[in-house]
Enzyme design. Structure first.
Site, PDB file in Angstrom:
ATOM      1  N   HIS A   1     -88.112-143.740  57.637  1.00  0.00           N
ATOM      2  CA  HIS A   1     -89.321-144.450  58.403  1.00  0.00           C
ATOM      3  C   HIS A   1     -90.540-144.838  57.604  1.00  0.00           C
ATOM      4  CE1 HIS A   1     -92.876-144.431  61.118  1.00  0.00           C
ATOM      5  NE2 HIS A   1     -91.864-144.511  62.139  1.00  0.00           N
TER       6      HIS A   1
ATOM      7  N   GLU B   1     -88.482-151.944  62.550  1.00  0.00           N
ATOM      8  CA  GLU B   1     -89.842-151.696  62.793  1.00  0.00           C
ATOM      9  C   GLU B   1     -91.012-152.329  62.039  1.00  0.00           C
ATOM     10  OE1 GLU B   1     -90.239-147.482  65.056  1.00  0.00           O
ATOM     11  OE2 GLU B   1     -90.290-147.420  62.561  1.00  0.00           O
TER      12      GLU B   1
ATOM     13  N   GLY C   1     -97.818-148.610  65.743  1.00  0.00           N
ATOM     14  CA  GLY C   1     -98.786-147.791  66.424  1.00  0.00           C
ATOM     15  C   GLY C   1    -100.299-148.745  66.714  1.00  0.00           C
TER      16      GLY C   1
ATOM     17  N   SER D   1     -94.786-150.375  68.906  1.00  0.00           N
ATOM     18  CA  SER D   1     -95.767-150.509  69.946  1.00  0.00           C
ATOM     19  C   SER D   1     -95.002-150.836  71.325  1.00  0.00           C
ATOM     20  CB  SER D   1     -96.590-151.554  69.861  1.00  0.00           C
ATOM     21  OG  SER D   1     -97.609-151.388  68.677  1.00  0.00           O
TER      22      SER D   1
END
Ligand code: PGA
Length: 220
Positions: A96, A145, A151, A183
């Protein structure tokens, strides 16, 4: 058709009490989950509790961890290894962007994590933020991502995400599932999941509320 994979990433959030409330509120058994698989990735501290609840209440949920040690069992204070995780989860998020940025995880550490996860039969969900980032051998599930979508409320466009997902599959032969993350909300999820090369979503902020996560699962 492959199942859509809808993954909740709670990050470093929720106490035991909060996890109990979330699960009580979720009412997932009332949802039609045909062609959908729902995965929850809580902090390590909540895995045991959630596993027991899932088994005793026969909930249609699978578990994932948010990270795994790049070492096996032994003198690595603070680490949780793949052998330990195997008792609790089917999936593990690896790479991540928050781990790359805050914990200095580079390609070689991440390749080590993937290799150990695979050796224990775990399925890595490997995160990248652009199509040209490397994906270790053996990874089947990639989460795309983009950094500025995480976020922020500024999700990528579904068209762009679809283009990246297609490229990832073309470039890395073994990758058969690409998730979009960044998001994702109840009102935009279907724009992503209807795309040909996007096979699910990785949901951060909106997974913390049971009701908004349930809406995402329903709408996907
Ligand atoms: P977000 O996070 O849904 O809050 O943007 C996604 C993620 O970081 O996995």
């Amino acid at each position: 058709m492959e199942n859509l994979l809808i993954v909740a990433n709670w990050k470093s959030n929720k106490t035991l009490e909060e996890a109990k409330n979330w699960l009580e509120e979720l009412q997932i058994s009332d949802v039609d989950l045909e062609n959908k698989e729902v995965v929850v990735c809580p902090p390590f501290t909540l895995l045991n509790f959630l596993k027991d609840e899932i088994i005793s209440k026969n909930l249609p949920l699978n578990l994932g961890a948010q990270d795994v040690s790049s070492f096996g069992p032994g003198s690595y204070t603070g680490e949780v290894n793949a052998l330990q995780l195997k008792e609790l989860v089917r999936y593990v998020i690896i790479g991540h962007s928050e781990r790359r940025k805050n914990f200095g995880e580079d390609d070689s550490i991440l390749a080590q994590k993937v290799s150990l996860a695979l050796s224990q039969g775990l399925s890595p969900i490997f995160c990248i933020s652009s199509a040209d980032m490397s994906v270790p051998n053996g990874v089947k599930i990639v989460a795309y991502e983009p950094l500025d979508a995480i976020g922020t409320g500024n999700a990528d466009t579904p068209e762009d995400a679809e283009g990246v997902a297609k490229k990832i599959k073309e470039r890395s032969g073994g990758v058969s599932v690409v998730l979009y993350g960044g998001s994702v909300e109840a009102d935009n999820v279907v724009n992503f999941t209807k795309m040909e090369n996007i096979n699910g979503v990785l949901v951060g902020g909106a997974s913390l509320s049971a009701s908004s996560f349930l809406e995402i699962v329903k709408n996907a």
